[in-house]
Design an enzyme around this catalytic site. Structure first.
Site, PDB file in Angstrom:
ATOM      1  N   LYS A 120       7.676   0.873   0.508  1.00  0.00           N
ATOM      2  CA  LYS A 120       7.508   0.275  -0.505  1.00  0.00           C
ATOM      3  C   LYS A 120       9.325   0.542  -1.407  1.00  0.00           C
ATOM      4  O   LYS A 120      10.399  -0.692  -1.750  1.00  0.00           O
ATOM      5  CB  LYS A 120       6.875   0.234  -2.000  1.00  0.00           C
ATOM      6  CG  LYS A 120       6.078  -0.186  -1.756  1.00  0.00           C
ATOM      7  CD  LYS A 120       4.743  -0.811  -2.836  1.00  0.00           C
ATOM      8  CE  LYS A 120       4.694   0.449  -2.485  1.00  0.00           C
ATOM      9  NZ  LYS A 120       3.358   1.423  -2.157  1.00  0.00           N
ATOM     10  N   ASP A 177      -2.184  -0.935  -5.619  1.00  0.00           N
ATOM     11  CA  ASP A 177      -3.571  -1.195  -5.812  1.00  0.00           C
ATOM     12  C   ASP A 177      -3.398  -2.064  -6.681  1.00  0.00           C
ATOM     13  O   ASP A 177      -4.034  -1.268  -8.116  1.00  0.00           O
ATOM     14  CB  ASP A 177      -4.497   0.086  -5.870  1.00  0.00           C
ATOM     15  CG  ASP A 177      -4.855   1.266  -4.839  1.00  0.00           C
ATOM     16  OD1 ASP A 177      -5.428  -0.234  -4.327  1.00  0.00           O
ATOM     17  OD2 ASP A 177      -4.099   2.255  -4.765  1.00  0.00           O
ATOM     18  N   LYS A 195       3.990   8.147  -8.159  1.00  0.00           N
ATOM     19  CA  LYS A 195       5.057   8.968  -7.720  1.00  0.00           C
ATOM     20  C   LYS A 195       5.609   9.587  -7.985  1.00  0.00           C
ATOM     21  O   LYS A 195       6.479  10.174  -8.220  1.00  0.00           O
ATOM     22  CB  LYS A 195       4.660   8.913  -6.169  1.00  0.00           C
ATOM     23  CG  LYS A 195       3.852   9.784  -5.146  1.00  0.00           C
ATOM     24  CD  LYS A 195       3.861   9.283  -3.112  1.00  0.00           C
ATOM     25  CE  LYS A 195       4.504   8.181  -3.016  1.00  0.00           C
ATOM     26  NZ  LYS A 195       4.631   7.744  -2.083  1.00  0.00           N
ATOM     27  N   LYS A 199       0.822  -1.647   0.278  1.00  0.00           N
ATOM     28  CA  LYS A 199       0.098   0.285  -0.608  1.00  0.00           C
ATOM     29  C   LYS A 199       0.799   1.467   0.592  1.00  0.00           C
ATOM     30  O   LYS A 199       2.422   1.218   0.768  1.00  0.00           O
ATOM     31  CB  LYS A 199      -0.890   0.050   1.466  1.00  0.00           C
ATOM     32  CG  LYS A 199      -0.441   1.322   2.151  1.00  0.00           C
ATOM     33  CD  LYS A 199      -1.740   0.647   3.447  1.00  0.00           C
ATOM     34  CE  LYS A 199      -1.871   1.798   4.386  1.00  0.00           C
ATOM     35  NZ  LYS A 199      -1.190   3.582   4.056  1.00  0.00           N
TER      36      LYS A 199
END
Ligand code: ADP
Ligand code: MG
Length: 291
Positions: free
Chosen positions: A19, A131, A45, A14
């Site tokens: 990550k 996601d 991002k 998430k």
């Protein structure tokens, strides 16, 4: 499609779970051990590789594709710490388009440029937003691009929820040539119950934890320096944790097709833990009081 020797690994989780920090430190540890590494940020991002390249500018694949008819590898990559080749897929113009499709476009371009054949990496790490409900984010694990998927999770329910979603995608695509699950990277567990909760979740889903990465101030400090922990504080305990995790990923032959929990099962499991949380914490206090 992938070069014969290269191991392609996708890291999911998430947003904000760690990550990019974890993946970058794994890349740095692999490079330090003498491997040729490529890290591909697959998160709109576009900050996956920041701490591998000291914050230096790196145009994203999607931005470059939008601006130039012909794109060369030099336009969309930069060499970071110990030779790690850094690439950011990028995202759509905010409010327009689909982020998942960006990953598809980026992967197609890299194949067109024959990146894996030319660069001959030992490891390719994909840092992917969690996601997986959107098909585009499943690209690295769907079509045989990556052989292994890992998921970064804490004990927070939303992180577990995202991990369970990844398990669903892996279970769906693994039988038709998709990635297998390498395991769960438990990041930043603080509360005493947190480890028991994550351990219980992996037991219930037929998976396992490949490493526990503690929450550490050195991570924050290194990030402020624009570096991985491996580069900024090579001798600290946290660097040793990331090296052990990288070794585990190199040596990990134990893969699984997870058994994700259904919606109602996950809800019931969470409720059960809701009831147990205080008992677990009080249990710890009780034990400590005895000591
Ligand atoms: P993601 O890529 O999943 O969105 P990041 O890797 O960017 O998440 O991490 C989010 C924030 O959490 C960053 O500021 C990062 O430094 C911090 N962080 C991640 N892991 C740790 C850790 N083990 N200890 C301390 N801070 C961490
Ligand atoms: Mg990230």
């Amino acid at each position: 499609m992938t070069s014969a020797a290269a191991k392609h690994i996708a890291v999911y989780g998430k947003g904000g779970i760690g990550k990019s920090t974890t993946t970058s430190n794994i890349s740095a540890a692999l490079a330090e051990a003498g491997h040729r590494v490529i890290q591909i940020g697959c998160d709109p991002k576009s900050d996956s590789t920041t701490i591998l390249r000291g914050g230096n500018e790196l145009p994203t694949v999607l931005d470059t594709l939008r601006e130039h008819a012909k794109v060369k590898l030099e336009d969309i990559s930069t060499v970071g710490y110990r030779g790690v080749l850094c690439i950011e897929a990028g995202g759509p113009v905010p409010g327009v388009g689909c982020a998942g499709r960006g990953i598809t476009a980026a992967v197609e371009l890299l194949q067109e440029l024959r990146l894996f054949e030319e660069y001959r990496p030992d490891y390719v790490l994909y840092d992917v937003l969690g996601d997986v409900v959107c098909g585009g984010f499943a690209v690295p694990i769907r079509d045989g691009l990556a052989q292994r998927a890992y998921v970064v999770s804490s004990s927070d329910f939303m992180a577990i929820f995202a991990a369970n979603n990844l398990f669903k995608a892996v279970a769906k695509y693994a039988p038709s040539g998709g990635a297998r699950l390498g395991g769960v990277i438990a990041n930043g567990l603080i509360a005493p119950y947190a480890r028991s909760l994550v351990d219980d979740f992996v037991a219930r889903t037929g998976t396992r934890v490949v490493g526990y990465v503690p929450r550490s101030l050195v991570v924050s400090q290194s990030e402020l320096y624009g570096k991985t922990v491996i580069e900024a504080s090579p001798d600290c305990d946290q660097a040793a944790v990331y090296r052990a995790l990288a070794r585990e990923i190199v040596e990990n032959e134990e893969v699984a097709i997870p058994r994700p929990l259904s919606g109602p099962e996950l809800k019931a499991w969470a409720r059960e833990w809701g009831d147990r949380v205080f008992a677990e914490e009080l249990g710890m206090v009780g034990q400590m009081a005895v000591i």
